[in-house]
Enzyme design. Structure first.
Site, PDB file in Angstrom:
ATOM      1  CG  PHE A  88       0.141  -6.120   4.435  1.00 38.09           C
ATOM      2  CD1 PHE A  88      -0.194  -5.586   5.661  1.00 38.09           C
ATOM      3  CD2 PHE A  88      -0.816  -6.896   3.783  1.00 38.09           C
ATOM      4  CE1 PHE A  88      -1.440  -5.806   6.242  1.00 38.09           C
ATOM      5  CE2 PHE A  88      -2.060  -7.125   4.344  1.00 38.09           C
ATOM      6  CZ  PHE A  88      -2.379  -6.582   5.563  1.00 38.09           C
ATOM      7  CG  PHE A 121       2.709   3.881   7.001  1.00 35.53           C
ATOM      8  CD1 PHE A 121       3.891   4.521   6.676  1.00 35.53           C
ATOM      9  CD2 PHE A 121       1.827   4.513   7.868  1.00 35.53           C
ATOM     10  CE1 PHE A 121       4.207   5.771   7.215  1.00 35.53           C
ATOM     11  CE2 PHE A 121       2.133   5.759   8.416  1.00 35.53           C
ATOM     12  CZ  PHE A 121       3.321   6.390   8.081  1.00 35.53           C
ATOM     13  CB  CYS A 181      -0.946  -0.012   1.190  1.00 36.51           C
ATOM     14  SG  CYS A 181      -2.100  -1.398   1.110  1.00 36.51           S
ATOM     15  CG  HIS A 217      -1.289   4.639   5.510  1.00 38.84           C
ATOM     16  ND1 HIS A 217      -1.315   4.391   4.155  1.00 38.84           N
ATOM     17  CD2 HIS A 217      -1.518   3.436   6.120  1.00 38.84           C
ATOM     18  CE1 HIS A 217      -1.537   3.098   3.943  1.00 38.84           C
ATOM     19  NE2 HIS A 217      -1.660   2.497   5.123  1.00 38.84           N
ATOM     20  CE  LYS A 239      -5.074   4.922   2.733  1.00 40.92           C
ATOM     21  NZ  LYS A 239      -4.126   6.050   2.924  1.00 40.92           N
ATOM     22  CG  HIS A 251      -6.327   1.014   2.069  1.00 40.22           C
ATOM     23  ND1 HIS A 251      -5.475   1.872   1.381  1.00 40.22           N
ATOM     24  CD2 HIS A 251      -5.514   0.128   2.717  1.00 40.22           C
ATOM     25  CE1 HIS A 251      -4.227   1.514   1.599  1.00 40.22           C
ATOM     26  NE2 HIS A 251      -4.217   0.461   2.408  1.00 40.22           N
TER      27      HIS A 251
END
Length: 406
Positions: A394, A392, A163, A300, A330, A335
Site C-alpha cells: 500500500f 509490493f 507489505c 508477490h 502466498k 499474505h
C-alpha cells in the site's frame, strides 16, 4: 570494487512450519497453512480465514525481564533470529565481540495498543499499564527488543513500508554491506497474527470468504479468487560481506546480488505494472542480469483480483519468452504482510538449496492476464540458480530482490 553480500543464516516461524526443514517440506508438498479462526467471526469479521501460526513458549528461554517487552511479532522474530544466528555460527560470545546490525520490517503493533486503551478505559489509572506495553506497542518493537536480547551494536532501525517492509529491510542491509558501512546485519520481517491487527483490513472487503475450503481460499492468479488471507510470523536472515564470511568459515547459503525499488505515485491502494517493472528492472541492472538469467520468480501475488492482474501484466512485460518459472508461495501461506518480503527470500533460498520450485497451488483456471505466464501449479524438480522475489505494498511501495546460488 563493491563488496559482495551473502546469506549465512536463516530462520523462520510461519504457518508452514517453525523451522527450515518443516517449511521446506511444506513448500515441496504444496501444503497450505491456512485455516479458520472462529474468534475472528465472533469479533465481527467478514472472514475468519488466517494463517495458523502457533505462539512460541518463551518462559524458561528468555528472562522474564526481557520477555515483558516482547510484542507478539517480536516473539516470532526472536525465534526466527535465534535460528538464523545459530545457522550462521554466531553465538552469544561472537555477538558480544563483533558488531552486528539489525534491520527488520514491521508496520503495526495493534494488540498492545488496544490492551493499553482497554485498561485505561476500565480503570482510568495509567499506573496499571506496567512497563512492558510501551515497548510492545512501538513500531520498532522488534528491533529494539532483539538488539537488546542479542547485544547487537550496529545499525538498528525498523523499516515500515507496508507489505514490502521485509523485502526493503534486506535491500537496505545489502546496500549498507556493499558500501562498507557494516560487515553483518540481521535482516527480516515480522507480522502479528492476532485478530486486532487485521480488523481494518477486513473492513476493506479484501479478504477471501471461502471459509468452507480454507486451504483452497488463497488462489493467486486464479480466475475464481475472491481475496487474500491474512497471515504472519517472522523470518530472519544474516547478511554478511563475502570475504568476512569466508574468513570466519561460515557456510554461504546464497548471494544477494540485486535490489530494485520504486514508488507508484498513484492511489494509495492502486497497484501499477509500470512501478513493478521499474523495481524489477532496477534489481536486474544492479545484479548485471537479463530476464533470461532468472530461473524462478517468487511473485508477490496475494490472491486479489486487481493486485494479481497488474503483477501479471508486469511479469509478462519483463519475462515473456524466457524460461523463468513463476509461482506465488502466498497460495500456501496467505499474505504474511510485513514479513512476506523476508520470508519469501527464505522460501526461495530453500528451493535453491534443494533444487525445486514450489507450486502455485489452487491454480485451476487462469485469468486472461496470467494465461501468458510460465506459472507452475505443481512442484517442479529443477536446478534453481537465480531467483527474483517481488514485494509490493500500500502507498505504492515496490521492492524487488535477486538472489543466486554460489
Amino acid at each position: 570494487m563493491e563488496r559482495r553480500v551473502v546469506i549465512t543464516g536463516m530462520g523462520i516461524w510461519s504457518c508452514l512450519g517453525q523451522n527450515l526443514n518443516e517449511v521446506k517440506e511444506s513448500l515441496y508438498a504444496g501444503r497450505s497453512g491456512i485455516g479458520v479462526e472462529k474468534e475472528r467471526l465472533d469479533y465481527g469479521y467478514r472472514s475468519g480465514l488466517t494463517g495458523m501460526v502457533p505462539h512460541p513458549q518463551l518462559k524458561g528461554v528468555i528472562d522474564r525481564r526481557l520477555r515483558i517487552g516482547l510484542s507478539e511479532e517480536a516473539e516470532y522474530a526472536y525465534m526466527a533470529a535465534s535460528q538464523a544466528f545459530g545457522q550462521a555460527g554466531m553465538d552469544d560470545a561472537y555477538l558480544h565481540r563483533n558488531e552486528v546490525g539489525i534491520l527488520f520490517g514491521n508496520d503495526s503493533s495493534a494488540k498492545p495498543v488496544i490492551e493499553a486503551a482497554r485498561i485505561m478505559e476500565e480503570k482510568h489509572d495509567s499506573a496499571l499499564l506496567g512497563s512492558g506495553l510501551i515497548f510492545q506497542s512501538m513500531n520498532s518493537t522488534v528491533t529494539m527488543n532483539l538488539s537488546t536480547i542479542f547485544h547487537l551494536r550496529g545499525i538498528n532501525f525498523t523499516v515500515s513500508a507496508a507489505c514490502a517492509s521485509g523485502s526493503h529491510s534486506i535491500g537496505l542491509g545489502y546496500m549498507l554491506i556493499k558500501q562498507g558501512l557494516q560487515d553483518s546485519v540481521l535482516c527480516g520481517g515480522a507480522q502479528e497474527v492476532n485478530y486486532y491487527s487485521m480488523a481494518t483490513f477486513d473492513a476493506l472487503a479484501a479478504f477471501s470468504v471461502r471459509m468452507d475450503e480454507p486451504t483452497k481460499a488463497s488462489r493467486p492468479f486464479d480466475r475464481d479468487r475472491d481475496g487474500l488471507i491474512p497471515s504472519g510470523g517472522a523470518a530472519a536472515l544474516v547478511l554478511e560481506e563475502y570475504e568476512h564470511a569466508l574468513k570466519r568459515g561460515a557456510t554461504i547459503l546464497a548471494e544477494v546480488c540485486g535490489y530494485g525499488f520504486s514508488s507508484n505515485g498513484g492511489g494509495i491502494s492502486q497497484p501499477s505494472d509500470d512501478g513493478s517493472v521499474i523495481a524489477i528492472t532496477r534489481a536486474m541492472q544492479d545484479a548485471g542480469l537479463q530476464a533470461d538469467n532468472i530461473d524462478y520468480v517468487n511473485a508477490h501475488a496475494t490472491s486479489t483480483p486487481q493486485g494479481d492482474m497488474y503483477e501479471a501484466i508486469a511479469l509478462d512485460r519483463v519475462f515473456r519468452g524466457t524460461h523463468a518459472l513463476i509461482s506465488s508461495t502466498k497460495s500456501m501461506t496467505g499474505h504474511e504482510c510485513w514479513m512476506g518480503g523476508a520470508s519469501e527470500i527464505v522460501y526461495s533460498t530453500l528451493m535453491m538449496q534443494h533444487n525445486f520450485v514450489a507450486p502455485n497451488i489452487n491454480l485451476e483456471n487462469r485469468d486472461e492476464y496470467s494465461e501468458k505466464l510460465n506459472l507452475t501449479s505443481v512442484t517442479v524438480d529443477t536446478e534453481v540458480n537465480t531467483v527474483l522475489s517481488n514485494s509490493f505494498g500500500f502507498g505504492g511501495t515496490n521492492s524487488a530482490l535477486i538472489i543466486r546460488k554460489l
